[in-house]
Write an enzyme that holds these catalytic residues in place. Sequence first.
Site, PDB file in Angstrom:
ATOM      1  N   ASP A  41      -6.850  -6.627  14.301  1.00  0.00           N
ATOM      2  CA  ASP A  41      -6.386  -7.941  14.726  1.00  0.00           C
ATOM      3  C   ASP A  41      -7.131  -8.416  15.972  1.00  0.00           C
ATOM      4  O   ASP A  41      -7.575  -9.563  16.056  1.00  0.00           O
ATOM      5  CB  ASP A  41      -4.876  -7.912  14.982  1.00  0.00           C
ATOM      6  N   ASP A  98       0.822  -1.215   0.000  1.00  0.00           N
ATOM      7  CA  ASP A  98       0.000   0.000   0.000  1.00  0.00           C
ATOM      8  C   ASP A  98       0.853   1.261   0.000  1.00  0.00           C
ATOM      9  O   ASP A  98       0.383   2.338   0.390  1.00  0.00           O
ATOM     10  CB  ASP A  98      -0.921   0.018   1.230  1.00  0.00           C
TER      11      ASP A  98
END
Length: 485
Positions: A306, A136
């Site tokens: 996460d 990215d």
Amino acid sequence: MAEVSGRSFLPKAFPGYSSDIGGQIGLLWELIKAPLIVPLLKVAVFICLAMSIMVFVERLYMGIVIILVKLFWKKPEKRYKWEPMNDDLEMGSETFPKVLVQIPMFNEKEVYKISIGAACNLAWPSDRLVIQVLDDSTDLLVKDMVERECIRWASKGINIRYQIRQSRGGYKAGALKEGLTHDYVKDCEYVVIFDADFRPEPDFLRRAVPFLIHNTDIALVQARWRFDMGEILMGKMRYLVEIFAVNADECLLTRMQEMLDYHFTVEQEVGSATHAFFGFNGTGGIWRIAAINDAGGWKDRTTVEDMDLAVRAGLKGWKFLYLGDLQVKSELPSTFKAFRFQQHRWSCGPANLFRKMVMEIAMNKKVTLYKKFYVIYSFFIVRKLVAHMFTFFFYCVVLPLAILVPEVEVPKWGSIYLPCIITALNSVGTPRIQVHELGFAMFLFICGCYDFLYGKNKYFVYLFLQVITFTITGLGYVGTIVPSS
């Protein structure tokens, strides 16, 4: 009407009026102290002491459990089914499940070679391994360098894919989610995630995957982050070529952060042994893809994607396993900017996630009431919320203010004994940045001087130690110096 002069803010007819500005401030302080400041400060002391006890009990509980685990618990290989992965000359690589390795990146100029190289050197049949570099990066030069590195490894026969997106929507969670949608991933049973500054050993998959193969209720196998001081000198020698992804001894800031080891050696070990649940670290772990899908996939609603995935998977009944002896070398933030971003994410993200999920956890019917209590109280409230809040406000705000207000008494067990025990169990240090540190250093110094001259409890010893710490931090002697571009 009583007159107010240009050099005063109290009317001359006010009882006890003094033309001296300092006297007026003192008079105003005495007027509001008894009806307002003292009650509020007493309430703050009570709340902070209650939170201090909560953290102390939690740390004591985990200390007892970890001792029992180390002394009496069976090793993971004995508690769960596990068989080594051996090469079969007749069957070939068909006995090995297909594994996807995801490496999310964002302008990782210094470490991209090491992370990609470590993934490509994993001891796993090349036709059963897919390496996915999710880049990215916004720096076009870095993107070109990462793509060239992927092409270089692909020319050696490694199945490596370089993936970019049109936008950075969802950030890391968005990249991981999109990475699982590609056609070449459909045959993969498991996915292991390594951030760009992580370097697994070649035998990582051979040690972790058997737990997933032979225990169908396990969703995640988490390795321990390793901050190795012994190899940093070698890494520094190669810094002009590539940064060594092990920097625990790089500076005072990284040495302070080694206290994160408590999170791995105690918190996650205890969670794994007692509830088969803990928060996914976001890297250095291998997931069963079916468990990710069952939990609803990656979501970008908070900055702790996460932990979000781990909680949702845990509520579905999936088990997590922490392997303390399976270690992945990693790099700690050595600059204030990176460190502040990390601490902000770890402090604010869980609170936001808890707000969104508390009712979902409470109403869940797939887990026991005891596990619900553990997730809500121990995992979220004490470790993620209370531990972050009370440490700063009690020791750096409430306690110094109590010195200036002698009507408020803080018991020594709460101001001295409990902090020492908690610090011995788990030292908490989260410095912020320069100007703030210097401001608090001055505030604590004034409070310490006042206590030295007029106090009775000798808090000044503790306060002056904090003054030294905040001053060193504020003057920039913690962390590395990054040249301005």
